[in-house]
Design a protein around this motif. Structure first.
Motif, mmCIF file in Angstrom:
data_model
loop_
_atom_site.group_PDB
_atom_site.id
_atom_site.type_symbol
_atom_site.label_atom_id
_atom_site.label_comp_id
_atom_site.label_asym_id
_atom_site.label_seq_id
_atom_site.Cartn_x
_atom_site.Cartn_y
_atom_site.Cartn_z
ATOM 1 N N LEU B 45 -8.313 -2.507 -5.105
ATOM 2 C CA LEU B 45 -7.003 -2.005 -4.671
ATOM 3 C C LEU B 45 -6.893 -1.934 -3.155
ATOM 4 O O LEU B 45 -5.793 -2.032 -2.605
ATOM 5 C CB LEU B 45 -6.747 -0.621 -5.279
ATOM 6 C CG LEU B 45 -6.256 -0.634 -6.730
ATOM 7 C CD1 LEU B 45 -6.346 0.763 -7.337
ATOM 8 C CD2 LEU B 45 -4.823 -1.149 -6.821
ATOM 9 N N ALA B 96 -3.889 3.757 -7.200
ATOM 10 C CA ALA B 96 -2.909 3.200 -6.266
ATOM 11 C C ALA B 96 -3.481 3.234 -4.857
ATOM 12 O O ALA B 96 -4.313 4.081 -4.545
ATOM 13 C CB ALA B 96 -1.615 4.000 -6.319
ATOM 14 N N PRO B 164 -1.671 -8.024 -2.884
ATOM 15 C CA PRO B 164 -0.218 -7.834 -2.905
ATOM 16 C C PRO B 164 0.237 -6.685 -3.791
ATOM 17 O O PRO B 164 1.311 -6.153 -3.616
ATOM 18 C CB PRO B 164 0.320 -9.168 -3.409
ATOM 19 C CG PRO B 164 -0.836 -9.842 -4.061
ATOM 20 C CD PRO B 164 -2.066 -9.341 -3.380
ATOM 21 N N ILE B 165 -0.590 -6.319 -4.774
ATOM 22 C CA ILE B 165 -0.169 -5.182 -5.587
ATOM 23 C C ILE B 165 -0.844 -3.924 -5.076
ATOM 24 O O ILE B 165 -1.973 -3.941 -4.605
ATOM 25 C CB ILE B 165 -0.521 -5.371 -7.083
ATOM 26 C CG1 ILE B 165 -2.031 -5.571 -7.266
ATOM 27 C CG2 ILE B 165 0.257 -6.521 -7.675
ATOM 28 C CD1 ILE B 165 -2.504 -5.061 -8.600
ATOM 29 N N ALA B 166 -0.134 -2.830 -5.202
ATOM 30 C CA ALA B 166 -0.660 -1.568 -4.682
ATOM 31 C C ALA B 166 -0.998 -0.586 -5.786
ATOM 32 O O ALA B 166 -1.575 0.456 -5.518
ATOM 33 C CB ALA B 166 0.348 -0.935 -3.725
ATOM 34 N N ALA B 168 -2.385 -0.233 -9.989
ATOM 35 C CA ALA B 168 -2.943 -0.918 -11.152
ATOM 36 C C ALA B 168 -2.647 -0.115 -12.414
ATOM 37 O O ALA B 168 -2.881 1.093 -12.447
ATOM 38 C CB ALA B 168 -4.444 -1.081 -10.983
#
Lengths: 203, 302
Positions: B45, B96, B164-166, B168
């Motif tokens: 993350l 996160a 790119p994702i913050a 999960a």
């Protein structure tokens, strides 16, 4: 030799005796398999892999191996362990073996031991020797504190406690030698296949 | 310069990575994060390599103060993640990525379910390596000491981009009964009745630490050895092993398990279930199920 399952990342190879362990561990190392670790035990060698998918190939490779001749595999290095033979169980060992304490000491110092396997604690090595007179059972009551450097006997093995810990071995002496030191490279004095001699010294 | 200061460690906070494999022959175990899945997720993350050193937090209570801007993520046990920018703690999300400016605080509450939370900071904790790892081995006493108030933690250089994702989506850690799958062997034949492992209901005792979690039978036959006087010569053991001492209360081996053991191992938890076992709390109910579809192959002669 049998190969037993041991979860998704390991196999346990069982052999007839400790001599077989050394031979198999050497053969497995020499085979250059993609293993995380090889862990010899008294009658076994555990091999571990990083990914479960690798276990199938390892299993197949084991089927094609045969053990190396154990006597050829020892190190040419002999580690001497200066020992004061004043352990609290020396008299008990004399009684159990039917030897005098002098003869116990002579039997311990008179044979060459070899590191069969480790694992109980960092730097602890199970030592095997050819003279079977010193085989004694563990104490029925383990001690909660065995001092660091204690030299002991249990079953078919001798060993030195690298640190203070609980223990059930019969203690016959003590050494000042440091068996495990993170500042050293390698940190353990008694590595697999090292040859060992105990040398009696005064207190 | 040290980016983080430990204000309070909680009951136990240790630095962990993926451990130091390969030293079993000299009695040093692999150690490393007890719940590897949660640990690796925390690192991913924040854009760290999966094995970057992070903090393993037992139960919660950790308070960190930042000395510069950091990015971090908290995964694992269900703790409240509270971030205080100076005007009071604000609850943020588990699983996160969060950005904290200098002088901010991270506070973890006590976990409601699960046992161990992971705090990964972008760049990883840059403490000295011991035998190739930054993990604290609580059995061998190797590696950094547990965190104490006042400790300063330096960070390394990030090894990759921020993902790119913050956030999960993660399966929540169960608080009620947990089912764990056990690959039989190597010594299931040492049990008088191996299937008692799966027909009994187990409760986690209060003997839980990084070495293992002891189970007590609360219903069903419990375990007995086929021959209580037979001695097993010491043999190598693995993380996830279900070891059965003569008293019959099995111990699930966790990250700091002993390298060799003289009691029979009836089976080994599957890879994903060892991570679940690392989140078991005392008093939690556990059912064990045989997993027979393993890659280990049939037992037998060469």
């Amino acid at each position: 030799m049998r190969v037993l399952p041991c979860g998704e990342h390991a196999l346990l190879i069982e052999v007839d005796d400790t001599a077989g362990v050394l031979g198999w561990a050497a053969a497995i190392e020499d085979a250059g398999l993609d293993l995380v670790d090889i862990v010899p035990g008294a009658r076994t060698v555990l091999v571990t892999v990083e990914h479960p998918a690798e276990l199938v190939a390892v299993r197949a490779a084991l089927g094609r191996l045969s053990p190396s001749s154990a006597t050829e595999q020892l190190s040419d290095r002999v580690v001497e362990i200066p020992t004061v033979y004043d352990g609290p169980d020396l008299d008990e060992v004399a009684r159990l073996t039917g030897l005098s304490t002098t003869a116990v000491i002579a039997a311990h110092t008179g044979q060459e031991w070899k590191v069969s396997f480790g694992g109980f604690a960092p730097g602890f090595a199970y030592l095997s020797g050819p003279d079977r007179r010193l085989q004694v059972p563990r104490r029925s009551e383990p001690r909660s504190r065995v001092p660091a450097g204690s030299v002991g006997l249990a079953d078919a093995f001798s060993g030195v406690y690298p640190r203070e810990s609980p223990g059930g071995w019969q203690l016959i002496g003590r050494t000042d030698l440091v068996l495990f030191d993170l500042e050293r490279d390698p940190p353990a004095l008694l590595m697999p296949r090292t040859r060992v001699r105990f040398v009696e010294v005064g207190s | 310069m040290s980016a983080l200061e430990v204000v309070a460690p909680g009951p136990l906070a240790t630095i962990q990575d993926l451990g130091r494999p390969g030293f079993a022959a000299i009695g040093v175990g692999r150690s490393g994060a007890a719940d590897r899945r949660s640990f690796m997720l925390a690192n991913r993350l924040v854009g760290n390599a999966e094995g970057a050193a992070a903090i393993e937090v037992l139960l919660g209570g950790l308070v960190l103060r930042t000395h510069r801007m950091v990015q971090l993520a908290v995964t694992g046990a269900e703790v409240d993640v509270l971030i205080d920018s100076g005007s009071g703690p604000v609850p943020m999300g588990l699983n996160a990525r969060h950005t904290l400016e200098a002088g901010w605080q991270l506070q973890l509450s006590r976990a409601t379910t699960g046992l161990r939370a992971y705090v990964a900071v972008r760049g990883g904790l840059d403490v000295p390596l011991v035998l190739g790892s930054r993990s604290t081995d609580t059995l061998a006493a190797i590696g950094p000491p547990p965190l104490r108030a006042g400790d300063l933690l330096p960070l390394g250089v990030p090894s990759g981009p921020v993902p790119p994702i913050a956030v999960a989506p993660v399966e929540t850690i169960g608080g009620d009964e947990v089912t764990l799958h056990v690959v039989p062997g190597p010594r299931d034949d040492w049990l008088a009745e191996p299937d008692a492992l799966v027909s009994s209901t187990w409760t986690v005792s209060d003997k839980v630490d990084r070495i293992g979690a002891r189970l007590i039978a609360t219903a069903g036959p419990g375990l007995a050895l086929a021959d209580p006087h037979r001695q097993l010569p010491s043999e190598g053991t693995v993380r996830g092993a279900v070891q059965v001492p003569p008293g019959g209360e099995p111990v699930l081996f966790l990250a700091d398990h002993p390298v060799t053991g003289g009691y029979p191992v009836a089976g080994v938890l599957t890879q994903s279930d060892v991570d679940r076992a690392a989140q078991l709390r005392p008093g939690q109910r556990v059912r064990l199920r045989w997993s027979r579809g393993s890659q280990a192959g049939p037992r037998g002669v060469s």
